[in-house]
Design an enzyme around this catalytic site. Structure first.
Site, PDB file in Angstrom:
ATOM      1  N   CYS A  84     -14.284  13.979   4.082  1.00  0.00           N
ATOM      2  CA  CYS A  84     -15.253  13.030   4.780  1.00  0.00           C
ATOM      3  C   CYS A  84     -15.078  12.821   6.242  1.00  0.00           C
ATOM      4  CB  CYS A  84     -15.124  11.653   4.024  1.00  0.00           C
ATOM      5  SG  CYS A  84     -15.302  11.732   2.266  1.00  0.00           S
TER       6      CYS A  84
ATOM      7  N   HIS B 204      -9.677  -6.126   7.161  1.00  0.00           N
ATOM      8  CA  HIS B 204      -8.573  -5.885   7.802  1.00  0.00           C
ATOM      9  C   HIS B 204      -8.826  -4.993   9.397  1.00  0.00           C
ATOM     10  CE1 HIS B 204      -9.787  -2.084   5.669  1.00  0.00           C
ATOM     11  NE2 HIS B 204      -9.006  -1.458   6.478  1.00  0.00           N
TER      12      HIS B 204
ATOM     13  N   PHE C 197       0.838  -1.139  -0.008  1.00  0.00           N
ATOM     14  CA  PHE C 197      -0.103  -0.035  -0.092  1.00  0.00           C
ATOM     15  C   PHE C 197       0.908   1.329  -0.182  1.00  0.00           C
ATOM     16  CE2 PHE C 197      -2.760  -3.334   1.660  1.00  0.00           C
ATOM     17  CZ  PHE C 197      -3.843  -2.957   1.163  1.00  0.00           C
TER      18      PHE C 197
ATOM     19  N   CYS D 292     -13.178   9.853   7.492  1.00  0.00           N
ATOM     20  CA  CYS D 292     -11.862   9.267   6.860  1.00  0.00           C
ATOM     21  C   CYS D 292     -10.747   9.017   8.076  1.00  0.00           C
ATOM     22  CB  CYS D 292     -11.308  10.669   6.226  1.00  0.00           C
ATOM     23  SG  CYS D 292      -9.678  10.260   5.467  1.00  0.00           S
ATOM     24  N   ASP D 293     -10.027   7.970   7.939  1.00  0.00           N
ATOM     25  CA  ASP D 293      -9.268   7.410   8.699  1.00  0.00           C
ATOM     26  C   ASP D 293      -7.591   7.675   8.351  1.00  0.00           C
ATOM     27  OD1 ASP D 293      -8.626   5.539   6.726  1.00  0.00           O
ATOM     28  OD2 ASP D 293      -9.751   3.817   7.908  1.00  0.00           O
ATOM     29  N   THR D 294      -7.381   8.764   7.436  1.00  0.00           N
ATOM     30  CA  THR D 294      -6.083   9.089   7.288  1.00  0.00           C
ATOM     31  C   THR D 294      -5.661  10.255   7.785  1.00  0.00           C
ATOM     32  OG1 THR D 294      -6.214   7.904   5.139  1.00  0.00           O
ATOM     33  CG2 THR D 294      -4.554   9.547   5.201  1.00  0.00           C
TER      34      THR D 294
ATOM     35  N   CYS E  53      -6.368  15.385   0.335  1.00  0.00           N
ATOM     36  CA  CYS E  53      -7.716  15.043  -0.272  1.00  0.00           C
ATOM     37  C   CYS E  53      -8.528  16.377  -0.456  1.00  0.00           C
ATOM     38  CB  CYS E  53      -8.338  14.053   0.414  1.00  0.00           C
ATOM     39  SG  CYS E  53     -10.103  13.390  -0.296  1.00  0.00           S
TER      40      CYS E  53
ATOM     41  N   GLU F  47      -7.436   3.216  -5.724  1.00  0.00           N
ATOM     42  CA  GLU F  47      -8.751   3.639  -5.125  1.00  0.00           C
ATOM     43  C   GLU F  47      -9.050   5.036  -4.916  1.00  0.00           C
ATOM     44  OE1 GLU F  47     -11.534   3.444  -1.260  1.00  0.00           O
ATOM     45  OE2 GLU F  47     -10.056   1.784  -1.279  1.00  0.00           O
TER      46      GLU F  47
END
Length: 197
Positions: A36, A191, A26, A39-41, A32, A96
């Site tokens: 959102c 995951h 990954f 979002c988990d980033t 971005c 993605e």
């Protein structure tokens, strides 16, 4: 020398969509154009990396041969040069994307993940460029407007709200939605279920 804002590079299993369970490298891009709430980033943490830095970092997992470019929103940074370099290293490239910006034509697999909370944004991707659609199901927005390309794999993923009770409720609603709309497939974040990155 061009650089890319890279949040992290890691080796794990693809936890979502058509390639669920497949070993993957990954490359998570930072930044971005949407915000959102789920979002988990962490966009504050990133390194500026050149193509050579990226290929050097992933070469150790070359036997895997599958790279997922994710984010954030990778289409804000991914370009022909990076795709060509990854192909030169022998990698199959999946991306993605929220679909708001075009991608290099040579990408091998495209997962369009439009965001229901931004239903007004129009995907910039042509139908022939998309392999699967993954919509986050929140129990509020109807995912059906994203069922616009017949023949694509349609995945519906329960939203991780950060609240266990609400997550159970959303997952239950998502299951019922899929049962009533069987063109959609349930996609779980496996995951997270098995506690791997």
């Amino acid at each position: 020398m061009k650089t890319y804002r890279i949040n992290e590079i890691f080796y794990s299993l693809q936890g979502e969509g058509w390639h669920t369970g497949r070993a993957a490298v990954f490359v998570r891009f930072s930044g971005c154009n949407l915000r959102c709430p789920f979002c988990d980033t962490d966009f504050k943490a990133y390194r500026q990396m050149s193509i050579d830095d990226i290929t050097d970092a992933i070469r150790q997992w070359k036997a895997c041969a599958f790279v997922v470019l994710t984010g954030g929103e990778p289409s804000l940074q991914v370009d022909d040069e990076l795709v060509e370099a990854l192909h030169h290293e022998g990698f199959y490239i999946a991306v993605e994307t929220n679909g708001t910006h075009p991608l290099p034509q040579a990408v091998d697999w495209v997962t369009l993940s439009p965001k229901n909370c931004f239903v007004d944004h129009a995907p910039a991707l042509a139908a022939e460029k998309v392999n699967e659609v993954k919509v986050i199901f929140d129990g509020i927005h109807d995912p059906e407007p994203w069922n616009i390309w017949p023949g694509l794999y349609l995945n519906l993923q329960p939203c991780d709200t950060g609240n266990a009770e609400r997550n159970r409720e959303v997952t239950s609603q998502c299951v019922e939605y899929v049962k009533q709309h069987p063109q959609w497939h349930l996609s779980l974040q496996t995951h997270k279920l098995i506690h791997i990155p």
